[in-house]
Motif scaffolding. Structure first.
Motif, PDB file in Angstrom:
ATOM      1  N   ALA A  41      -3.043  12.805   6.450  1.00  0.00           N
ATOM      2  CA  ALA A  41      -4.098  12.066   5.765  1.00  0.00           C
ATOM      3  C   ALA A  41      -3.672  11.756   4.342  1.00  0.00           C
ATOM      4  O   ALA A  41      -3.085  12.598   3.657  1.00  0.00           O
ATOM      5  CB  ALA A  41      -5.399  12.868   5.762  1.00  0.00           C
ATOM      6  N   GLY A  42      -3.960  10.550   3.900  1.00  0.00           N
ATOM      7  CA  GLY A  42      -3.639  10.169   2.520  1.00  0.00           C
ATOM      8  C   GLY A  42      -4.614   9.124   2.006  1.00  0.00           C
ATOM      9  O   GLY A  42      -5.044   8.244   2.749  1.00  0.00           O
ATOM     10  N   ARG A  43      -4.953   9.279   0.746  1.00  0.00           N
ATOM     11  CA  ARG A  43      -5.878   8.333   0.108  1.00  0.00           C
ATOM     12  C   ARG A  43      -5.090   7.102  -0.337  1.00  0.00           C
ATOM     13  O   ARG A  43      -4.057   7.235  -1.014  1.00  0.00           O
ATOM     14  CB  ARG A  43      -6.491   9.051  -1.096  1.00  0.00           C
ATOM     15  CG  ARG A  43      -7.626   8.373  -1.730  1.00  0.00           C
ATOM     16  CD  ARG A  43      -8.375   9.357  -2.643  1.00  0.00           C
ATOM     17  NE  ARG A  43      -9.217   8.573  -3.525  1.00  0.00           N
ATOM     18  CZ  ARG A  43      -8.780   8.056  -4.666  1.00  0.00           C
ATOM     19  NH1 ARG A  43      -7.562   8.283  -5.100  1.00  0.00           N
ATOM     20  NH2 ARG A  43      -9.595   7.317  -5.384  1.00  0.00           N
ATOM     21  N   ILE A  44      -5.551   5.929   0.043  1.00  0.00           N
ATOM     22  CA  ILE A  44      -4.840   4.684  -0.268  1.00  0.00           C
ATOM     23  C   ILE A  44      -5.043   4.339  -1.742  1.00  0.00           C
ATOM     24  O   ILE A  44      -6.180   4.188  -2.204  1.00  0.00           O
ATOM     25  CB  ILE A  44      -5.344   3.535   0.629  1.00  0.00           C
ATOM     26  CG1 ILE A  44      -5.078   3.866   2.099  1.00  0.00           C
ATOM     27  CG2 ILE A  44      -4.686   2.212   0.229  1.00  0.00           C
ATOM     28  CD1 ILE A  44      -5.751   2.914   3.086  1.00  0.00           C
ATOM     29  N   ILE A  45      -3.929   4.230  -2.474  1.00  0.00           N
ATOM     30  CA  ILE A  45      -4.047   3.995  -3.921  1.00  0.00           C
ATOM     31  C   ILE A  45      -3.282   2.769  -4.403  1.00  0.00           C
ATOM     32  O   ILE A  45      -3.408   2.372  -5.561  1.00  0.00           O
ATOM     33  CB  ILE A  45      -3.545   5.218  -4.712  1.00  0.00           C
ATOM     34  CG1 ILE A  45      -2.082   5.519  -4.363  1.00  0.00           C
ATOM     35  CG2 ILE A  45      -4.424   6.424  -4.451  1.00  0.00           C
ATOM     36  CD1 ILE A  45      -1.363   6.240  -5.484  1.00  0.00           C
ATOM     37  N   GLU A  46      -2.477   2.155  -3.518  1.00  0.00           N
ATOM     38  CA  GLU A  46      -1.714   0.969  -3.925  1.00  0.00           C
ATOM     39  C   GLU A  46      -1.461   0.104  -2.708  1.00  0.00           C
ATOM     40  O   GLU A  46      -0.978   0.587  -1.684  1.00  0.00           O
ATOM     41  CB  GLU A  46      -0.383   1.397  -4.562  1.00  0.00           C
ATOM     42  CG  GLU A  46       0.488   0.212  -4.957  1.00  0.00           C
ATOM     43  CD  GLU A  46       1.807   0.636  -5.597  1.00  0.00           C
ATOM     44  OE1 GLU A  46       1.934   1.800  -6.044  1.00  0.00           O
ATOM     45  OE2 GLU A  46       2.725  -0.206  -5.630  1.00  0.00           O
ATOM     46  N   VAL A  47      -1.798  -1.195  -2.815  1.00  0.00           N
ATOM     47  CA  VAL A  47      -1.652  -2.126  -1.696  1.00  0.00           C
ATOM     48  C   VAL A  47      -1.179  -3.485  -2.212  1.00  0.00           C
ATOM     49  O   VAL A  47      -1.255  -3.769  -3.412  1.00  0.00           O
ATOM     50  CB  VAL A  47      -3.001  -2.331  -0.961  1.00  0.00           C
ATOM     51  CG1 VAL A  47      -3.499  -1.037  -0.338  1.00  0.00           C
ATOM     52  CG2 VAL A  47      -4.044  -2.926  -1.892  1.00  0.00           C
ATOM     53  N   GLU A  48      -0.699  -4.301  -1.281  1.00  0.00           N
ATOM     54  CA  GLU A  48      -0.424  -5.703  -1.597  1.00  0.00           C
ATOM     55  C   GLU A  48      -0.941  -6.572  -0.459  1.00  0.00           C
ATOM     56  O   GLU A  48      -0.872  -6.180   0.704  1.00  0.00           O
ATOM     57  CB  GLU A  48       1.085  -5.958  -1.766  1.00  0.00           C
ATOM     58  CG  GLU A  48       1.634  -5.428  -3.076  1.00  0.00           C
ATOM     59  CD  GLU A  48       3.145  -5.559  -3.189  1.00  0.00           C
ATOM     60  OE1 GLU A  48       3.684  -5.201  -4.242  1.00  0.00           O
ATOM     61  OE2 GLU A  48       3.783  -6.008  -2.215  1.00  0.00           O
ATOM     62  N   ALA A  49      -1.432  -7.770  -0.813  1.00  0.00           N
ATOM     63  CA  ALA A  49      -1.941  -8.713   0.185  1.00  0.00           C
ATOM     64  C   ALA A  49      -0.865  -9.743   0.519  1.00  0.00           C
ATOM     65  O   ALA A  49      -0.096 -10.161  -0.348  1.00  0.00           O
ATOM     66  CB  ALA A  49      -3.185  -9.419  -0.349  1.00  0.00           C
ATOM     67  N   TYR A  50      -0.809 -10.119   1.802  1.00  0.00           N
ATOM     68  CA  TYR A  50       0.108 -11.173   2.277  1.00  0.00           C
ATOM     69  C   TYR A  50      -0.664 -12.115   3.185  1.00  0.00           C
ATOM     70  O   TYR A  50      -1.351 -11.671   4.097  1.00  0.00           O
ATOM     71  CB  TYR A  50       1.297 -10.545   3.020  1.00  0.00           C
ATOM     72  CG  TYR A  50       2.241  -9.863   2.059  1.00  0.00           C
ATOM     73  CD1 TYR A  50       3.291 -10.561   1.479  1.00  0.00           C
ATOM     74  CD2 TYR A  50       2.027  -8.545   1.680  1.00  0.00           C
ATOM     75  CE1 TYR A  50       4.116  -9.955   0.554  1.00  0.00           C
ATOM     76  CE2 TYR A  50       2.852  -7.924   0.762  1.00  0.00           C
ATOM     77  CZ  TYR A  50       3.898  -8.640   0.197  1.00  0.00           C
ATOM     78  OH  TYR A  50       4.711  -8.049  -0.724  1.00  0.00           O
ATOM     79  N   ASP A  51      -0.559 -13.419   2.921  1.00  0.00           N
ATOM     80  CA  ASP A  51      -1.330 -14.420   3.675  1.00  0.00           C
ATOM     81  C   ASP A  51      -0.447 -15.621   4.014  1.00  0.00           C
ATOM     82  O   ASP A  51      -0.141 -16.443   3.149  1.00  0.00           O
ATOM     83  CB  ASP A  51      -2.533 -14.873   2.846  1.00  0.00           C
ATOM     84  CG  ASP A  51      -3.409 -15.861   3.596  1.00  0.00           C
ATOM     85  OD1 ASP A  51      -2.967 -16.388   4.638  1.00  0.00           O
ATOM     86  OD2 ASP A  51      -4.548 -16.101   3.148  1.00  0.00           O
ATOM     87  N   GLY A  52      -0.031 -15.671   5.274  1.00  0.00           N
ATOM     88  CA  GLY A  52       0.909 -16.695   5.727  1.00  0.00           C
ATOM     89  C   GLY A  52       0.471 -18.138   5.532  1.00  0.00           C
ATOM     90  O   GLY A  52       1.287 -19.038   5.562  1.00  0.00           O
ATOM     91  N   ASN A  53      -0.818 -18.364   5.303  1.00  0.00           N
ATOM     92  CA  ASN A  53      -1.289 -19.736   5.133  1.00  0.00           C
ATOM     93  C   ASN A  53      -0.891 -20.344   3.797  1.00  0.00           C
ATOM     94  O   ASN A  53      -0.704 -21.550   3.706  1.00  0.00           O
ATOM     95  CB  ASN A  53      -2.817 -19.792   5.275  1.00  0.00           C
ATOM     96  CG  ASN A  53      -3.252 -19.411   6.674  1.00  0.00           C
ATOM     97  OD1 ASN A  53      -3.346 -20.262   7.534  1.00  0.00           O
ATOM     98  ND2 ASN A  53      -3.480 -18.129   6.903  1.00  0.00           N
ATOM     99  N   VAL A  54      -0.782 -19.508   2.780  1.00  0.00           N
ATOM    100  CA  VAL A  54      -0.562 -20.036   1.430  1.00  0.00           C
ATOM    101  C   VAL A  54       0.558 -19.303   0.697  1.00  0.00           C
ATOM    102  O   VAL A  54       0.877 -19.650  -0.432  1.00  0.00           O
ATOM    103  CB  VAL A  54      -1.853 -19.896   0.583  1.00  0.00           C
ATOM    104  CG1 VAL A  54      -2.943 -20.782   1.154  1.00  0.00           C
ATOM    105  CG2 VAL A  54      -2.299 -18.458   0.509  1.00  0.00           C
ATOM    106  N   ASP A  55       1.173 -18.322   1.345  1.00  0.00           N
ATOM    107  CA  ASP A  55       2.007 -17.352   0.647  1.00  0.00           C
ATOM    108  C   ASP A  55       3.400 -17.334   1.281  1.00  0.00           C
ATOM    109  O   ASP A  55       3.580 -16.838   2.380  1.00  0.00           O
ATOM    110  CB  ASP A  55       1.299 -15.992   0.788  1.00  0.00           C
ATOM    111  CG  ASP A  55       2.152 -14.826   0.356  1.00  0.00           C
ATOM    112  OD1 ASP A  55       3.184 -15.037  -0.311  1.00  0.00           O
ATOM    113  OD2 ASP A  55       1.766 -13.692   0.689  1.00  0.00           O
ATOM    114  N   GLU A  56       4.369 -17.877   0.580  1.00  0.00           N
ATOM    115  CA  GLU A  56       5.721 -17.974   1.136  1.00  0.00           C
ATOM    116  C   GLU A  56       6.368 -16.615   1.364  1.00  0.00           C
ATOM    117  O   GLU A  56       7.341 -16.506   2.107  1.00  0.00           O
ATOM    118  CB  GLU A  56       6.618 -18.789   0.197  1.00  0.00           C
ATOM    119  CG  GLU A  56       6.313 -20.255   0.178  1.00  0.00           C
ATOM    120  CD  GLU A  56       7.372 -21.008  -0.600  1.00  0.00           C
ATOM    121  OE1 GLU A  56       8.421 -21.301  -0.009  1.00  0.00           O
ATOM    122  OE2 GLU A  56       7.141 -21.257  -1.797  1.00  0.00           O
TER     123      GLU A  56
END
Length: 203
Positions: A41-56
């Motif tokens: 178990a781990g608390r989520i503290i850092e993420v990044e978003a990726y979106d193929g529609n607009v994001d190369e």
DNA sequence: ATCAAGATTACCT
DNA sequence: GGTAATCTTGATA
């Protein structure tokens, strides 16, 4: 050891929302892998978003392939890929079917299964007290610590041994925003989100 | 069939 | 702060 029955598992509808919304809302939630008698178990503290529609920089930018097809599922599936000949990275698929967006889990604050994580990461005991902060402070480290690999890609986070527990949202002033790390395309998007000041952050 | 790049990490100075 | 390691994938032929 956290009690996984104490908090609700995030439902499908949490994930079927825009990737930037899900990314920010995932901060503070608890990622779980139940592996036999071991509970990671781990608390989520850092993420990044990726979106193929607009994001190369997104794997899905140029359409569906064998590797990225899980990212075109509806939200709530687990997307794990292998990179640099050495590391796995894990993501939470978001949005509606065929959208091609996901949130990369970059760092966790370890809560349970810490001894197992140390074994998986280092194959030995900690050298010193500071090394604990190097346990899950990066996307490859998270997967190594939890034992995530190819076998886990495509898992349903609403119905499998890998899932995320609901916890209160972070206050807005506790969330940092920056450019994403380690990419060469779409480098100006400020799509990295993290808990300010947490000692388990990457780099 | 061949090739370049990669959502990283560990180790070096 | 810089870079080698390592191998899968996707693109091109």
């Amino acid at each position: 050891m956290i009690d996984t029955t104490k908090y609700p598992v995030l439902p499908r509808k949490f994930y079927i929302r825009p990737v930037l919304t899900v990314a920010k809302d995932l901060l503070g939630k608890v990622l779980i892998r139940q592996n036999g008698k071991t509970l990671f178990a781990g608390r989520i503290i850092e993420v990044e978003a990726y979106d193929g529609n607009v994001d190369e920089a997104a794997h899905t930018f140029k359409g569906k392939t064998k590797r990225n097809e899980v990212m075109f599922n509806e939200g709530g599936y687990f997307y794990v890929y292998f990179t640099y000949g050495a590391h796995f990275c894990c993501n939470v698929v978001t949005g509606k079917q065929n959208h091609g967006s996901a949130v990369l889990i970059r760092a966790l604050e370890p809560l349970s299964g810490i001894d197992e994580m140390i074994k998986n990461r280092f194959g030995r005991k900690l050298k010193n007290e500071k090394e604990i902060f190097n346990l899950t402070s990066g996307p490859g480290k998270v997967c190594k610590a939890f034992g995530f690999n190819r076998e886990h890609t495509g898992l349903d986070l609403t119905n499998s041994q890998v899932f995320i527990l609901d916890r209160p949202k972070l206050k807005k002033d506790r969330i940092g925003i920056s450019k994403r790390i380690g990419i060469t395309k779409s480098i100006n998007l400020q799509w990295r989100f993290f808990e300010i000041g947490n000692p388990y952050l990457s780099r």
